[in-house]
Scaffold this motif. Sequence first.
Motif, PDB file in Angstrom:
ATOM      1  N   VAL A  99      36.963  30.837  23.802  1.00 43.87           N
ATOM      2  CA  VAL A  99      37.922  29.739  23.686  1.00 43.87           C
ATOM      3  C   VAL A  99      37.524  28.650  24.668  1.00 43.87           C
ATOM      4  CG1 VAL A  99      40.345  29.076  23.657  1.00 43.87           C
ATOM      5  CG2 VAL A  99      39.705  31.443  23.120  1.00 43.87           C
ATOM      6  N   PHE A 100      37.245  27.472  24.163  1.00 42.19           N
ATOM      7  CA  PHE A 100      36.747  26.339  24.950  1.00 42.19           C
ATOM      8  C   PHE A 100      37.892  25.357  25.148  1.00 42.19           C
ATOM      9  CE2 PHE A 100      34.313  22.308  25.362  1.00 42.19           C
ATOM     10  CZ  PHE A 100      33.461  22.675  26.395  1.00 42.19           C
ATOM     11  N   TYR A 101      38.266  25.108  26.413  1.00 39.32           N
ATOM     12  CA  TYR A 101      39.432  24.259  26.649  1.00 39.32           C
ATOM     13  C   TYR A 101      39.197  23.164  27.683  1.00 39.32           C
ATOM     14  CZ  TYR A 101      40.435  27.065  30.873  1.00 39.32           C
ATOM     15  OH  TYR A 101      40.377  27.683  32.101  1.00 39.32           O
ATOM     16  N   GLY A 102      37.958  22.905  28.031  1.00 40.37           N
ATOM     17  CA  GLY A 102      37.666  21.835  28.967  1.00 40.37           C
ATOM     18  C   GLY A 102      36.185  21.780  29.275  1.00 40.37           C
ATOM     19  N   MET A 103      35.800  20.740  30.026  1.00 37.70           N
ATOM     20  CA  MET A 103      34.387  20.567  30.345  1.00 37.70           C
ATOM     21  C   MET A 103      34.274  20.038  31.769  1.00 37.70           C
ATOM     22  SD  MET A 103      31.550  19.059  27.750  1.00 37.70           S
ATOM     23  CE  MET A 103      32.124  17.367  27.823  1.00 37.70           C
ATOM     24  N   GLY A 163      52.670  17.534  39.064  1.00 39.74           N
ATOM     25  CA  GLY A 163      51.579  18.476  38.904  1.00 39.74           C
ATOM     26  C   GLY A 163      50.293  17.761  38.555  1.00 39.74           C
ATOM     27  N   LEU A 164      49.194  18.160  39.209  1.00 40.78           N
ATOM     28  CA  LEU A 164      47.885  17.596  38.891  1.00 40.78           C
ATOM     29  C   LEU A 164      47.115  18.560  38.000  1.00 40.78           C
ATOM     30  CD1 LEU A 164      48.641  16.323  41.832  1.00 40.78           C
ATOM     31  CD2 LEU A 164      46.277  15.563  41.755  1.00 40.78           C
ATOM     32  N   ASN A 165      46.406  17.998  37.047  1.00 38.57           N
ATOM     33  CA  ASN A 165      45.547  18.761  36.155  1.00 38.57           C
ATOM     34  C   ASN A 165      44.159  18.141  36.156  1.00 38.57           C
ATOM     35  OD1 ASN A 165      47.462  20.717  34.823  1.00 38.57           O
ATOM     36  ND2 ASN A 165      48.483  18.789  34.357  1.00 38.57           N
ATOM     37  N   TYR A 166      43.151  18.963  35.868  1.00 38.78           N
ATOM     38  CA  TYR A 166      41.795  18.422  35.824  1.00 38.78           C
ATOM     39  C   TYR A 166      41.688  17.303  34.781  1.00 38.78           C
ATOM     40  CZ  TYR A 166      36.828  18.374  36.723  1.00 38.78           C
ATOM     41  OH  TYR A 166      35.577  17.987  37.123  1.00 38.78           O
ATOM     42  N   ALA A 167      42.520  17.407  33.729  1.00 35.24           N
ATOM     43  CA  ALA A 167      42.508  16.368  32.695  1.00 35.24           C
ATOM     44  C   ALA A 167      42.855  14.993  33.262  1.00 35.24           C
ATOM     45  CB  ALA A 167      43.483  16.737  31.579  1.00 35.24           C
ATOM     46  N   ASP A 168      43.611  14.959  34.370  1.00 29.91           N
ATOM     47  CA  ASP A 168      43.958  13.671  34.978  1.00 29.91           C
ATOM     48  C   ASP A 168      42.713  12.911  35.411  1.00 29.91           C
ATOM     49  OD1 ASP A 168      46.503  14.641  34.639  1.00 29.91           O
ATOM     50  OD2 ASP A 168      46.962  14.846  36.772  1.00 29.91           O
ATOM     51  N   THR A 169      41.691  13.637  35.860  1.00 24.03           N
ATOM     52  CA  THR A 169      40.466  12.969  36.297  1.00 24.03           C
ATOM     53  C   THR A 169      39.738  12.346  35.110  1.00 24.03           C
ATOM     54  OG1 THR A 169      38.984  14.910  36.140  1.00 24.03           O
ATOM     55  CG2 THR A 169      40.263  14.649  38.173  1.00 24.03           C
ATOM     56  N   HIS A 170      39.816  13.008  33.958  1.00 18.43           N
ATOM     57  CA  HIS A 170      39.238  12.427  32.739  1.00 18.43           C
ATOM     58  C   HIS A 170      40.046  11.219  32.279  1.00 18.43           C
ATOM     59  CE1 HIS A 170      36.090  15.356  31.881  1.00 18.43           C
ATOM     60  NE2 HIS A 170      36.933  16.331  32.174  1.00 18.43           N
ATOM     61  N   GLN A 171      41.376  11.319  32.412  1.00 22.24           N
ATOM     62  CA  GLN A 171      42.234  10.209  32.012  1.00 22.24           C
ATOM     63  C   GLN A 171      41.911   8.957  32.820  1.00 22.24           C
ATOM     64  OE1 GLN A 171      46.466  10.624  32.896  1.00 22.24           O
ATOM     65  NE2 GLN A 171      46.988   9.861  30.862  1.00 22.24           N
ATOM     66  N   ALA A 172      41.668   9.117  34.121  1.00 21.21           N
ATOM     67  CA  ALA A 172      41.394   7.979  34.988  1.00 21.21           C
ATOM     68  C   ALA A 172      40.074   7.292  34.650  1.00 21.21           C
ATOM     69  CB  ALA A 172      41.397   8.412  36.449  1.00 21.21           C
TER      70      ALA A 172
END
Length: 319
Positions: free
Chosen positions: A227-231, A38-47
């Motif tokens: 509720v803020f959970y990403g940017m 599964g891909l998540n937008y957080a993966d782009t931040h991780q990279a």
Amino acid sequence: MRAVQVTEFGGPEVLKPVELPDPVAGPGQVLIEVDRVGLNYADTHQAENSYLAPSKLPLVPGGEVVGRTADGKRVVALLNDGGGYAERVAADEAMTFPVPDGVDDLNALSMLVQGATAWIMLRKNAHLEPGESVVVHAAAGGVGSIAVQLANAWGAGRVIATASSEEKRALAIELGADVAVDSRAENMTEVLREANDGKRVDVVLDMVGGPTTDQSIAALAPFGRLVFYGMAGRRSPKPIELRNLLGHSTTVAGMWLPHVFRLPGNVFGTALSELFAMVQDGKLRAIAGGEYALADARKAHEALRSRGTTGKLLLDPRR
């Protein structure tokens, strides 16, 4: 085994297909033959090393997989330190969950992170009550598409979706939103009030940041909650002055999924079980956003960062 590795931080271009040794399961771990990642937008931040948890090089991204254990059990797993963009992973048994019959790979992975995120925000952060209005930004995305369905199923009085195209807004309506508005509106405060019959809104789920967050806070009713959970917009909102929260009796909360595991009881397990049951009953469904070969992880990240995707993106490590 085949995997995708990052040896320098940056954009999608740093994702490189490589051959790595097979992982070895340590104490309290289980080896999983991966069927889908599964891909998540957080993966782009991780990279690019811009995530809440710092990344370390070399890095195999990916925090969620579905596959089978050596004894043939079908499971989903959360990976604390990445490693998901690969044919095999070693996952902690405590973070590995059985997938019930009737839940396919797409829905299993969608509920694991995106579904649980939406569930926890509405239940634990926003404490949604029947009849309240709910704004879901990026409503055609992985979290947003599930949040729209949950808010509707749990008795929200009015579900307001935002999305950047007519196609995405139509999808949000199909999933249960009462109204869908253009996320590119210059004055989101005014647009949200108009969409709520001229009234301020009760709950906002926001992963955009920047002006969208600022204007959404201004649209909150007394005792409203954002509720803020990403940017995803990669722009920080303006600093919040406490006197403004006091002056409007509003709440701004943050939610990062790993913190859920510090709560007493099995909150995550409860969320996942309820989500899987809703999928089995036909009350909840994931939206397929596209499936990529493992070697095309760069293309998948480019699609995520373009914010042009809908639903859940997957990698197939078998091709």
